[in-house]
Design a protein around this motif. Structure first.
Motif, PDB file in Angstrom:
ATOM      1  N   LYS A 122      -3.287   4.193   1.129  1.00  0.00           N
ATOM      2  CA  LYS A 122      -3.640   2.865   0.623  1.00  0.00           C
ATOM      3  C   LYS A 122      -5.143   2.622   0.706  1.00  0.00           C
ATOM      4  O   LYS A 122      -5.760   2.119  -0.242  1.00  0.00           O
ATOM      5  N   PRO A 182       5.903  -1.331  -1.604  1.00  0.00           N
ATOM      6  CA  PRO A 182       5.087  -0.460  -0.740  1.00  0.00           C
ATOM      7  C   PRO A 182       5.799  -0.160   0.583  1.00  0.00           C
ATOM      8  O   PRO A 182       6.561  -0.990   1.088  1.00  0.00           O
ATOM      9  N   GLU A 196      -1.453  -1.559   8.879  1.00  0.00           N
ATOM     10  CA  GLU A 196      -2.657  -2.216   8.358  1.00  0.00           C
ATOM     11  C   GLU A 196      -3.272  -3.139   9.406  1.00  0.00           C
ATOM     12  O   GLU A 196      -4.492  -3.243   9.510  1.00  0.00           O
ATOM     13  N   GLN A 256       0.947   6.524   4.700  1.00  0.00           N
ATOM     14  CA  GLN A 256       0.919   5.514   3.644  1.00  0.00           C
ATOM     15  C   GLN A 256      -0.311   4.616   3.774  1.00  0.00           C
ATOM     16  O   GLN A 256      -0.964   4.282   2.782  1.00  0.00           O
ATOM     17  N   GLN A 257      -0.646   4.232   5.022  1.00  0.00           N
ATOM     18  CA  GLN A 257      -1.832   3.391   5.228  1.00  0.00           C
ATOM     19  C   GLN A 257      -3.107   4.149   4.852  1.00  0.00           C
ATOM     20  O   GLN A 257      -4.027   3.589   4.259  1.00  0.00           O
TER      21      GLN A 257
END
Length: 506
Positions: free
Chosen positions: A165, A244, A119, A161-162
């Motif tokens: 998200k 997460p 992130e 995953q990012q």
């Protein structure tokens, strides 16, 4: 003839459809042009500053390798000779797939070394840097896919995953959530997290029940999870972790470098062994090269960086003008830096050395002879048997992992003529905004780049035996561009300048 009336009507409708298609295409091209115009105005206002941010460097690679090709395909829907001709002329200079992959891996290398989560990169939040350089859902997916294709499931999970998200947060994307979950669930499975793999695959089945792999994968993962829980005597309905996925959720796999953790900690400025007792033994002084005539009236400023082995830094060694001349001489000669294969002795590129380098002879320009003479005056060692002046540029993620400068290979033909690499004289030709330190893992020493300064150390003892404490590395450049030049000074010709000692470790 009434049929012709209707035929003409169909032609008009067809014409209108063509006009709508052309207008739609033109609208899409205008959108591209507006976005790219804003990007180029920003990048051309300060090219080096723009490329100093690793996200900008990666996205430039991606744009030229992928997105401009998409624009080319859009324009090619109808003939556009001028644009295509221009594209053809410039395409030879575009980065290719390997370049884009290399840029993605550079971001992952920075992520690991400086312990930055996905992130932080996606939002352009790097240490001490505020930037508008961001990664989109599709950018993050492409990062994850690069890792996935390399069977690097650790990084694939972090970036998929990012991407997921950001997609869940409502960002627009070309990639579908189903495709993202497909890649992410399998990568999580490869990391050994079966409960989360099952949970993610169930989400995939709920979104796309007809997915070609999802059903089979889900049944397979559920069987493995049931078997695992039976073996561990756990509850069959134990839920997957709701935490997460982030940096630290999974352990990064070990690699070829035994001192990886120590090396990366030093790059972050952690774990150094500069104690107060050691610091008290470090001094600064004026150095005249043992009363060298060229240094008597203007001795150089010398600072101790480390006591044993002795590493020193010289200040004001290269002027800005000299640095500019050296860089201009080197730029057209820069090529991917190579290392000697330990098995074959052949020069080859390697992932642990990522930089571009050039070798400068005195015939290339008077500044090279000036620098060579200055190195000889300061060190008191002849450079007649030294290697050419090597100039290196470390861009986004550029690094040189821990290595020895001296040779430990009996087949190295250079040793038979000029001897081993006795000493290293390293000029820093730029400041670096973040990262880029020179570290010595065995010593716990960290030396930060300072433009115009140089560091010097001996690689071998007076006996000719290698000093294994001098194993060192060039840390990845996090933000900025690092320019250095170095001179490797060899043994031959130093017999009376640095005589042999009485013991093996003198």
């Amino acid at each position: 003839m009434t049929d012709l009336i209707y035929t003409e009507q169909e032609l008009v409708l067809s014409l209108k459809e063509y006009i709508r298609a052309e207008e739609s295409k033109l609208s899409a091209i205008k959108s591209w042009a507006t976005r790219l115009d804003e990007l180029t105005r920003l990048s051309t206002s300060d090219p080096e500053g723009y490329l100093a941010h690793p996200v900008n460097a990666y996205k430039l690679m991606k744009r030229l390798n992928t997105e401009w090709s998409e624009l080319e395909s859009l324009v090619l829907q109808t003939p556009s000779d001028g644009f295509i001709s221009n594209m053809s002329i410039h395409r030879q200079f575009f980065p290719d797939e390997e370049d884009q992959t290399g840029a993605a891996k550079a971001l992952m290398r920075l992520q690991d070394t400086y312990q930055l989560d996905s992130e932080a990169f996606s939002r352009g939040k790097l240490p001490g840097v505020h930037s508008n350089a961001v990664l989109t859902v599709d950018d993050c997916f492409d990062m994850g896919k690069t890792a996935y294709n390399d069977a690097d499931y650790y990084h694939a999970v972090l970036w998929m995953q990012q991407s997921l998200k950001q997609l869940d947060a409502g960002e627009d994307a070309v990639i579908s959530k189903a495709d993202l979950l497909d890649y992410l669930s399998y990568s999580v499975y490869q990391m050994g997290d079966l409960p989360r793999a099952v949970e993610l695959t169930r989400r995939l089945v709920a979104i796309d029940p007809s997915h070609e792999r999802a059903g089979g994968n889900l049944r397979y993962f559920e069987r493995l999870l049931l078997r695992q829980r039976n073996e561990l005597h756990r509850q069959a309905d134990e839920p997957a972790s709701e935490e997460p996925i982030q940096l630290g959720t999974y352990t990064r796999p070990k690699d070829h470098l035994p001192e990886r953790e120590v090396y990366e900690a030093l790059c972050r400025g952690e774990g150094h062994k500069m104690t107060e007792a050691r610091r008290s033994r470090l001094h600064c002084r004026f150095h005249d090269g043992n009363q060298n005539p060229r240094l008597l009236l203007k001795p150089v400023k010398e600072e101790d960086e480390w006591d044993n082995p002795h590493i020193v830094r010289y200040l004001d060694i290269l002027s800005d003008d000299e640095i500019g001349q050296i860089k201009e001489l080197a730029k057209p000669r820069l090529a991917r830096a190579t290392v000697r294969d330990p098995k074959t002795g052949v020069l080859t590129t390697a992932n642990y050395r990522v930089s571009k380098s050039a070798w400068l002879e005195e015939e290339n320009g008077p500044v090279v002879a000036q620098v060579n003479q200055r190195i000889e005056d300061i060190t008191g060692l002849t450079v007649n048997t030294a290697e050419l002046l090597q100039v290196a540029n470390y861009g986004v993620g550029g690094q040189y992992e821990p290595h020895y400068d001296f040779s430990r290979r009996p087949f190295d033909s250079n040793l038979k003529v000029d001897g081993n690499r006795l000493a290293t004289f390293l000029n820093y030709m730029s400041d670096v905004q973040a990262g880029g330190a020179t570290v010595f893992p065995d010593l716990g020493a960290v030396i930060w780049p300072r433009k115009g300064t140089a560091v010097f150390w001996y690689n071998i003892f007076k006996s000719g035996e290698g000093d294994y404490r001098t194993r060192h590395a060039a840390c990845p450049v996090l933000v900025g561009s690092k320019w250095v030049s170095n001179k490797w000074i060899h043994e031959r010709g130093q017999e009376f300048r640095r005589p042999c000692g009485l013991t093996e470790v003198d």
